[in-house]
Design a protein around this motif. Structure first.
Motif, mmCIF file in Angstrom:
data_model
loop_
_atom_site.group_PDB
_atom_site.id
_atom_site.type_symbol
_atom_site.label_atom_id
_atom_site.label_comp_id
_atom_site.label_asym_id
_atom_site.label_seq_id
_atom_site.Cartn_x
_atom_site.Cartn_y
_atom_site.Cartn_z
ATOM 1 N N PHE A 110 0.814 -1.210 0.000
ATOM 2 C CA PHE A 110 0.000 0.000 0.000
ATOM 3 C C PHE A 110 0.854 1.269 0.000
ATOM 4 O O PHE A 110 0.379 2.327 -0.420
ATOM 5 C CB PHE A 110 -0.995 -0.017 1.152
ATOM 6 N N SER A 111 2.106 1.179 0.445
ATOM 7 C CA SER A 111 3.020 2.309 0.244
ATOM 8 C C SER A 111 3.250 2.523 -1.248
ATOM 9 O O SER A 111 3.298 3.661 -1.730
ATOM 10 C CB SER A 111 4.354 2.044 0.949
ATOM 11 N N MET A 112 3.352 1.427 -1.989
ATOM 12 C CA MET A 112 3.524 1.508 -3.432
ATOM 13 C C MET A 112 2.244 1.988 -4.114
ATOM 14 O O MET A 112 2.289 2.769 -5.073
ATOM 15 C CB MET A 112 3.936 0.140 -3.977
ATOM 16 N N VAL A 113 1.092 1.538 -3.608
ATOM 17 C CA VAL A 113 -0.186 2.014 -4.149
ATOM 18 C C VAL A 113 -0.307 3.520 -3.950
ATOM 19 O O VAL A 113 -0.733 4.252 -4.853
ATOM 20 C CB VAL A 113 -1.372 1.285 -3.475
ATOM 21 N N GLU A 114 0.082 4.006 -2.781
ATOM 22 C CA GLU A 114 -0.001 5.441 -2.501
ATOM 23 C C GLU A 114 0.862 6.243 -3.467
ATOM 24 O O GLU A 114 0.445 7.294 -3.965
ATOM 25 C CB GLU A 114 0.415 5.726 -1.054
ATOM 26 N N SER A 115 2.064 5.747 -3.749
ATOM 27 C CA SER A 115 2.931 6.428 -4.703
ATOM 28 C C SER A 115 2.262 6.498 -6.073
ATOM 29 O O SER A 115 2.322 7.524 -6.760
ATOM 30 C CB SER A 115 4.275 5.700 -4.799
ATOM 31 N N GLY A 116 1.598 5.411 -6.469
ATOM 32 C CA GLY A 116 0.896 5.394 -7.745
ATOM 33 C C GLY A 116 -0.278 6.353 -7.780
ATOM 34 O O GLY A 116 -0.583 6.953 -8.825
ATOM 35 N N ILE A 117 -0.952 6.509 -6.640
ATOM 36 C CA ILE A 117 -2.080 7.449 -6.574
ATOM 37 C C ILE A 117 -1.602 8.874 -6.803
ATOM 38 O O ILE A 117 -2.282 9.679 -7.462
ATOM 39 C CB ILE A 117 -2.807 7.320 -5.220
ATOM 40 N N PHE A 118 -0.412 9.205 -6.294
ATOM 41 C CA PHE A 118 0.141 10.543 -6.541
ATOM 42 C C PHE A 118 0.366 10.764 -8.040
ATOM 43 O O PHE A 118 0.160 11.873 -8.544
ATOM 44 C CB PHE A 118 1.450 10.731 -5.777
ATOM 45 N N VAL A 119 0.802 9.721 -8.731
ATOM 46 C CA VAL A 119 0.980 9.822 -10.186
ATOM 47 C C VAL A 119 -0.370 10.046 -10.863
ATOM 48 O O VAL A 119 -0.500 10.899 -11.753
ATOM 49 C CB VAL A 119 1.653 8.551 -10.747
#
Length: 315
Positions: A110-119
């Motif tokens: 979910f840390s990786m999901v959050e980074s993707g949401i910023f994109v």
């Protein structure tokens, strides 16, 4: 404790989390701000979800991405804080081996999901500002839903090998984790095997995703700024830039602590262990607490709906 520290086993049924080594006497005091921040995380993010669900005018990709960010923040904080508080309050240090790996998976995926949401949010602002007349046809709710699913799948697929590899190693040194939650490196370094594969894979995935996401965000905002500076009046430039301000603040709030944590972990050998662990907890707690506050204060539509909600209840 010394006996258990020397126990030899290859497949531990439980691990022992120490909390914040070196600050054991301050655990209760540390738990107070942690608990307050966690309450703010719960209230703030559920408020964002409630407002967006309740107001049909907010049913568009920008706010759906905001809801995804709220859900991700709730998952990240809830994956760690309840267990951390149970250590601080009740000295409940044991965690099942499978539960430890599950916690590890949720934290990193979910840390990786959050980074993707910023994109995704940067793409949303890019289309809204650079192609305003085509926004509703380019970024439809259907496209936004597909992007959301793709981001979750990316996080889960890339992170899944990390706990899977961790499960394969024999743990014959100790079952005591010098951390407050099951962070990947804190766990696998207990293995009595060559863990180079775990190290290289986790570091490569983290760097690849972070660098690519950051580059995409930077490129998006370069194009956004070019469009903003080409606007004819100062008021128009300020108003357009204002629509991006909340997103930029959230990115800074999330990336700065993560970058600081990464640098101190890799290059801060002289930094005390308790500082590393405190920072690791802050990184998973402060951004989820501040994100809904930033959007609530700086996004006019959210702020107006929130004021309308409380005003209506007051009447």
């Amino acid at each position: 404790m010394s006996d258990s520290n020397q126990t030899h086993f290859s497949n531990p049924s439980t691990f022992i989390l120490l909390g914040i080594p070196g600050l054991e006497t301050a655990h209760v005091w540390i738990s107070i701000p942690f608990c307050i921040m966690y309450i703010v995380v719960i209230l703030g993010n559920f408020t964002i979800l409630f407002i967006v669900k309740r107001e049909p005018s907010l049913h568009e990709p920008m706010y759906y991405f905001l809801c995804m960010l709220a859900i991700t923040d709730l998952v990240l904080s809830t994956s760690t804080l309840p267990k951390v508080l149970s250590i601080f309050w009740f000295n409940s240090r044991e965690i099942n081996f499978s539960a430890c790996l599950t916690q590890m998976f949720f934290i990193h995926s979910f840390s990786m999901v959050e980074s993707g949401i910023f994109v995704a949010m940067a793409l949303d602002r890019y289309v809204a500002i650079c192609y305003p007349l085509r926004y509703s046809t380019i970024l439809t709710n259907h496209v936004g839903a597909k992007m959301g699913v793709a981001l979750v799948l990316r996080g889960c697929v890339l992170v899944l090998p990390i706990p899977f590899l961790a499960q394969q190693w024999p743990y014959c040194r100790t079952n005591i984790i010098a951390h407050s939650y099951c962070e990947h490196m804190a766990v696998v370094k207990l293995a009595c095997a060559d863990i180079s594969l775990s190290n290289y894979y986790s570091l490569s995935v983290a760097l690849l995703v972070a660098v690519l996401d950051f580059i995409f965000i930077v490129i998006s905002y370069i194009q956004i700024l070019r469009t903003i500076f080409s606007l004819p009046t100062k008021d128009a430039r300020l108003k357009t830039f204002g629509t991006c301000s909340s997103h930029l603040c959230v990115i800074l709030v999330s990336y700065v602590p993560s970058l600081f944590s990464f640098l101190t972990h890799r290059f801060g050998q002289n930094v005390p262990l308790y500082f590393h662990i405190l920072n690791a907890n802050v990184y998973l707690l402060v951004p989820p607490m501040l994100n809904p506050i930033i959007y609530g204060v700086r996004t006019k539509q959210i702020r107006d709906k929130l004021l309308k909600l409380f005003t209506h209840k007051g009447n």
